[in-house]
Motif scaffolding. Structure first.
Motif, PDB file in Angstrom:
ATOM      1  N   LYS A 200     -10.898  34.645  -8.692  1.00 49.60           N
ATOM      2  CA  LYS A 200      -9.848  35.027  -7.754  1.00 49.60           C
ATOM      3  C   LYS A 200      -8.515  35.168  -8.485  1.00 49.60           C
ATOM      4  CE  LYS A 200     -12.037  32.710  -3.823  1.00 49.60           C
ATOM      5  NZ  LYS A 200     -11.909  31.619  -2.816  1.00 49.60           N
ATOM      6  N   LEU A 201      -7.729  36.141  -8.061  1.00 49.29           N
ATOM      7  CA  LEU A 201      -6.398  36.373  -8.597  1.00 49.29           C
ATOM      8  C   LEU A 201      -5.361  36.116  -7.505  1.00 49.29           C
ATOM      9  CD1 LEU A 201      -7.013  39.781 -10.455  1.00 49.29           C
ATOM     10  CD2 LEU A 201      -7.269  37.464 -11.374  1.00 49.29           C
ATOM     11  N   SER A 202      -4.091  36.004  -7.921  1.00 50.84           N
ATOM     12  CA  SER A 202      -3.022  35.778  -6.961  1.00 50.84           C
ATOM     13  C   SER A 202      -1.871  36.743  -7.229  1.00 50.84           C
ATOM     14  CB  SER A 202      -2.539  34.329  -7.032  1.00 50.84           C
ATOM     15  OG  SER A 202      -1.623  34.050  -6.001  1.00 50.84           O
ATOM     16  N   ARG A 203      -1.960  37.910  -6.613  1.00 55.93           N
ATOM     17  CA  ARG A 203      -0.930  38.958  -6.649  1.00 55.93           C
ATOM     18  C   ARG A 203      -0.568  39.364  -8.093  1.00 55.93           C
ATOM     19  NH1 ARG A 203       3.923  38.660  -4.383  1.00 55.93           N
ATOM     20  NH2 ARG A 203       3.724  40.775  -3.553  1.00 55.93           N
ATOM     21  N   PRO A 204      -1.487  39.937  -8.823  1.00 60.72           N
ATOM     22  CA  PRO A 204      -1.193  40.403 -10.183  1.00 60.72           C
ATOM     23  C   PRO A 204      -0.196  41.559 -10.173  1.00 60.72           C
ATOM     24  CG  PRO A 204      -3.323  41.236  -9.456  1.00 60.72           C
ATOM     25  CD  PRO A 204      -2.865  40.269  -8.404  1.00 60.72           C
ATOM     26  N   HIS A 205       0.776  41.516 -11.088  1.00 52.43           N
ATOM     27  CA  HIS A 205       1.828  42.538 -11.124  1.00 52.43           C
ATOM     28  C   HIS A 205       1.939  43.275 -12.461  1.00 52.43           C
ATOM     29  CE1 HIS A 205       3.498  40.674  -7.424  1.00 52.43           C
ATOM     30  NE2 HIS A 205       4.104  41.835  -7.268  1.00 52.43           N
ATOM     31  N   GLY A 206       1.153  42.924 -13.452  1.00 56.38           N
ATOM     32  CA  GLY A 206       1.299  43.579 -14.747  1.00 56.38           C
ATOM     33  C   GLY A 206      -0.031  43.786 -15.426  1.00 56.38           C
TER      34      GLY A 206
ATOM     35  N   VAL B 297      -3.754  40.845 -18.083  1.00 57.74           N
ATOM     36  CA  VAL B 297      -3.417  40.855 -16.662  1.00 57.74           C
ATOM     37  C   VAL B 297      -2.401  39.759 -16.382  1.00 57.74           C
ATOM     38  CG1 VAL B 297      -4.300  40.601 -14.304  1.00 57.74           C
ATOM     39  CG2 VAL B 297      -5.721  41.697 -16.067  1.00 57.74           C
ATOM     40  N   ALA B 298      -1.218  40.154 -15.898  1.00 56.73           N
ATOM     41  CA  ALA B 298      -0.226  39.171 -15.472  1.00 56.73           C
ATOM     42  C   ALA B 298      -0.576  38.753 -14.052  1.00 56.73           C
ATOM     43  CB  ALA B 298       1.171  39.769 -15.533  1.00 56.73           C
ATOM     44  N   ASP B 299      -1.246  37.620 -13.937  1.00 56.20           N
ATOM     45  CA  ASP B 299      -1.692  37.102 -12.648  1.00 56.20           C
ATOM     46  C   ASP B 299      -0.535  36.282 -12.081  1.00 56.20           C
ATOM     47  OD1 ASP B 299      -3.188  36.423 -10.485  1.00 56.20           O
ATOM     48  OD2 ASP B 299      -4.711  35.281 -11.574  1.00 56.20           O
ATOM     49  N   SER B 300       0.394  36.985 -11.479  1.00 54.84           N
ATOM     50  CA  SER B 300       1.747  36.479 -11.255  1.00 54.84           C
ATOM     51  C   SER B 300       1.805  35.150 -10.526  1.00 54.84           C
ATOM     52  CB  SER B 300       2.563  37.528 -10.496  1.00 54.84           C
ATOM     53  OG  SER B 300       2.590  38.740 -11.204  1.00 54.84           O
ATOM     54  N   GLU B 301       1.215  35.074  -9.332  1.00 61.10           N
ATOM     55  CA  GLU B 301       1.400  33.875  -8.536  1.00 61.10           C
ATOM     56  C   GLU B 301       0.340  32.808  -8.818  1.00 61.10           C
ATOM     57  OE1 GLU B 301       2.457  34.774  -4.484  1.00 61.10           O
ATOM     58  OE2 GLU B 301       3.988  36.186  -5.150  1.00 61.10           O
ATOM     59  N   ALA B 302      -0.551  33.095  -9.768  1.00 64.69           N
ATOM     60  CA  ALA B 302      -1.389  32.044 -10.347  1.00 64.69           C
ATOM     61  C   ALA B 302      -0.716  31.459 -11.586  1.00 64.69           C
ATOM     62  CB  ALA B 302      -2.767  32.583 -10.714  1.00 64.69           C
ATOM     63  N   ASP B 303       0.432  32.042 -11.963  1.00 68.38           N
ATOM     64  CA  ASP B 303       1.208  31.570 -13.117  1.00 68.38           C
ATOM     65  C   ASP B 303       0.375  31.551 -14.387  1.00 68.38           C
ATOM     66  OD1 ASP B 303       3.652  30.981 -11.600  1.00 68.38           O
ATOM     67  OD2 ASP B 303       2.469  29.390 -10.688  1.00 68.38           O
ATOM     68  N   ARG B 304      -0.326  32.683 -14.598  1.00 65.77           N
ATOM     69  CA  ARG B 304      -1.154  32.847 -15.790  1.00 65.77           C
ATOM     70  C   ARG B 304      -1.080  34.285 -16.296  1.00 65.77           C
ATOM     71  NH1 ARG B 304      -5.323  28.790 -16.069  1.00 65.77           N
ATOM     72  NH2 ARG B 304      -5.604  27.664 -14.096  1.00 65.77           N
ATOM     73  N   ILE B 305      -1.322  34.450 -17.584  1.00 68.37           N
ATOM     74  CA  ILE B 305      -1.670  35.750 -18.134  1.00 68.37           C
ATOM     75  C   ILE B 305      -3.119  35.633 -18.576  1.00 68.37           C
ATOM     76  CG2 ILE B 305      -1.256  37.463 -19.931  1.00 68.37           C
ATOM     77  CD1 ILE B 305       1.674  36.634 -19.924  1.00 68.37           C
ATOM     78  N   ARG B 306      -3.962  36.464 -17.996  1.00 65.62           N
ATOM     79  CA  ARG B 306      -5.391  36.443 -18.297  1.00 65.62           C
ATOM     80  C   ARG B 306      -5.740  37.636 -19.169  1.00 65.62           C
ATOM     81  NH1 ARG B 306      -7.715  32.854 -14.212  1.00 65.62           N
ATOM     82  NH2 ARG B 306      -6.411  32.813 -12.325  1.00 65.62           N
TER      83      ARG B 306
ATOM     84  N   THR C 140     -10.606  35.251 -19.439  1.00 64.42           N
ATOM     85  CA  THR C 140     -10.072  33.968 -19.875  1.00 64.42           C
ATOM     86  C   THR C 140      -8.555  33.983 -19.730  1.00 64.42           C
ATOM     87  OG1 THR C 140      -9.901  34.724 -22.174  1.00 64.42           O
ATOM     88  CG2 THR C 140     -11.931  33.583 -21.541  1.00 64.42           C
ATOM     89  N   THR C 141      -7.949  32.811 -19.784  1.00 68.02           N
ATOM     90  CA  THR C 141      -6.493  32.677 -19.747  1.00 68.02           C
ATOM     91  C   THR C 141      -5.955  32.571 -21.160  1.00 68.02           C
ATOM     92  OG1 THR C 141      -6.435  31.626 -17.570  1.00 68.02           O
ATOM     93  CG2 THR C 141      -4.581  31.187 -19.031  1.00 68.02           C
ATOM     94  N   ILE C 142      -4.930  33.365 -21.464  1.00 67.41           N
ATOM     95  CA  ILE C 142      -4.306  33.261 -22.781  1.00 67.41           C
ATOM     96  C   ILE C 142      -3.090  32.349 -22.733  1.00 67.41           C
ATOM     97  CG2 ILE C 142      -2.918  35.367 -22.499  1.00 67.41           C
ATOM     98  CD1 ILE C 142      -3.269  35.778 -25.530  1.00 67.41           C
ATOM     99  N   VAL C 143      -2.382  32.324 -21.598  1.00 70.24           N
ATOM    100  CA  VAL C 143      -1.261  31.407 -21.441  1.00 70.24           C
ATOM    101  C   VAL C 143      -1.077  31.126 -19.958  1.00 70.24           C
ATOM    102  CG1 VAL C 143       0.549  33.185 -21.316  1.00 70.24           C
ATOM    103  CG2 VAL C 143       1.116  30.899 -22.174  1.00 70.24           C
ATOM    104  N   GLY C 144      -0.641  29.919 -19.654  1.00 66.51           N
ATOM    105  CA  GLY C 144      -0.445  29.511 -18.267  1.00 66.51           C
ATOM    106  C   GLY C 144      -1.456  28.455 -17.868  1.00 66.51           C
ATOM    107  N   THR C 145      -1.018  27.532 -17.029  1.00 70.93           N
ATOM    108  CA  THR C 145      -1.868  26.424 -16.621  1.00 70.93           C
ATOM    109  C   THR C 145      -2.262  26.495 -15.152  1.00 70.93           C
ATOM    110  OG1 THR C 145       0.037  25.046 -16.010  1.00 70.93           O
ATOM    111  CG2 THR C 145      -0.731  24.940 -18.308  1.00 70.93           C
TER     112      THR C 145
ATOM    113  N   GLU D 201       5.389  33.157 -12.725  1.00 71.65           N
ATOM    114  CA  GLU D 201       5.351  34.523 -12.202  1.00 71.65           C
ATOM    115  C   GLU D 201       5.545  35.581 -13.308  1.00 71.65           C
ATOM    116  OE1 GLU D 201       6.809  35.554  -8.161  1.00 71.65           O
ATOM    117  OE2 GLU D 201       7.916  33.659  -8.366  1.00 71.65           O
ATOM    118  N   PRO D 202       4.608  35.698 -14.224  1.00 71.18           N
ATOM    119  CA  PRO D 202       4.705  36.763 -15.232  1.00 71.18           C
ATOM    120  C   PRO D 202       4.525  38.135 -14.582  1.00 71.18           C
ATOM    121  CG  PRO D 202       2.563  35.695 -15.338  1.00 71.18           C
ATOM    122  CD  PRO D 202       3.381  34.895 -14.369  1.00 71.18           C
ATOM    123  N   TYR D 203       5.289  39.092 -15.035  1.00 70.12           N
ATOM    124  CA  TYR D 203       5.229  40.461 -14.510  1.00 70.12           C
ATOM    125  C   TYR D 203       4.868  41.433 -15.638  1.00 70.12           C
ATOM    126  CZ  TYR D 203       6.641  40.043  -9.576  1.00 70.12           C
ATOM    127  OH  TYR D 203       6.663  39.817  -8.224  1.00 70.12           O
TER     128      TYR D 203
END
Length: 365
Positions: free
Chosen positions: A335-341, A351-360, A25-30, A42-44
């Protein structure tokens, strides 16, 4: 080759269930970059604060932010939203920062973060809110070992990690070294790496072995250190007991393969468009689960992978291998978009799903 097994970190039964029992699930980000109580850009890197809140590098917003996990209220800890290098000695929220990557708290409760593009490590005094530089001059280079860290040079620092002795370990990726900052004296030195772009030999002493692109680190409770080599496309363990290097995952080649087999035979980084991209496609995030599982952010493959602590077998636990944004809640269909954290909290993997602009959150049942 016999797979290297990760040491189990507790005596409890495995807490990881099958992927089908997990959910995401997503905790923050749209899914759209923004700066609001519900949006990130872009959360890292992420860390849990002494207050139990989630602190993270909001790279696209050029800020470090805090998410109260109970109220979901968001506040800014550092950065005014403008990319730059200003503000030392004043309020952290009025300072300009540039490309914050990872962050960590020290034993006193103060916050440190790596600014890749300013080539510095900065500190926020959490009692006063004041920001200062603790390592680096703002200019890229390699200099200063044995002297004050504020006069030393770094080159694109990515990760900061608190060692058990209270010192700060820094992934100085551009210098192919891990530097150690002694917070009590302010002195900096090289802890690992020689500056060479080469593959370390199995069992080599950490001070004498090359580290090709040390990108991020995570420490086990027994003091063993796991380090991801971005350009090396591998993950190594630095044994605390004798300070030697041991490969635990990755062949050194870029790709996305090996699931269901030994992590030593796996490839990270997906299919790169150019040789240069392949060299920088390696793993970029690490986390350790409560049962000793090593989770790997395989950024360019758009997946999160898990290495079993008892068998050394690798598998994908989140992502499809294709770049995208969801759908939730099936982890292997999301699907994810370049997770970095990555950050393991209790039974969940953030999971910082950076280029999806979400933290999951990957809920591991």
């Amino acid at each position: 080759m016999t797979p290297v097994k990760l040491a189990a970190l507790c005596v409890l039964p495995l807490c990881i269930a099958s992927a089908s029992a997990a959910s995401v699930t997503t905790i923050v980000g749209t899914g759209a970059a923004g700066y609001s109580d519900t949006q990130v850009s872009e959360p890292y890197g992420m860390t849990l604060g002494p207050d139990g809140a989630l602190y993270f590098c909001d790279l696209g917003n050029q800020r470090v932010r805090r998410l109260d996990l109970k109220t979901k209220r968001m506040t800014t800890i550092a950065g005014n939203g403008q990319a730059g290098y200003t503000g030392d000695g004043g309020p952290a929220v009025e300072a300009s920062i540039k490309a914050p990557h990872e962050l960590v708290f020290d034993k006193k409760g103060d916050l440190y973060f790596a600014e890749r593009d300013n080539h510095v490590i900065r500190k926020v005094d959490m009692k006063t809110g004041t920001i200062s530089t603790v390592a680096g001059t703002g200019s890229p280079g390699f200099a200063g070992d044995g002297g004050p860290a504020i006069k030393a040079q770094l080159r694109q620092p990515h990760c900061v990690l608190l060692d058990r002795d209270g010192s700060l370990l820094i992934c100085d990726i551009g210098n192919r070294r891990v530097r150690r900052l002694h917070l009590d004296t302010g002195i900096i030195e090289t802890y690992a790496g020689t500056g060479e772009a080469a593959t370390p030999s199995e069992g080599a002493p950490v001070a004498q072995a090359p580290l090709n692109g040390p990108r991020t680190m995570v420490m086990a409770p027994n003091g063993d250190l796991y380090i991801a080599l971005r350009e090396g496309n591998t993950i190594y363990k630095i044994a605390r007991k004798d300070q030697t290097l041991h490969r635990v995952a990755g062949t050194g080649e870029a790709g996305y393969s090996g699931d269901g087999g030994p992590a030593l035979n796996a490839k990270f980084g997906g299919v790169a468009a150019t040789p240069a991209a392949a060299r920088a496609a390696g793993p970029k995030a690490l986390a350790l689960g409560a049962d000793g599982s090593l989770y790997v952010g395989d950024t360019e493959s758009n997946t999160i992978r898990r290495i079993d602590p008892s068998t050394g077998i690798i598998s994908t636990v989140l992502g499809t291998g294709e770049r995208g944004d969801g759908p939730e809640t099936n982890p292997l269909a999301c699907k994810l978009s370049r997770p970095h954290g990555l950050l393991f909290v209790k039974r969940d993997l953030y999971v910082a799903d950076s280029e999806a602009d979400r933290i999951r959150i990957l809920h591991l049942k």
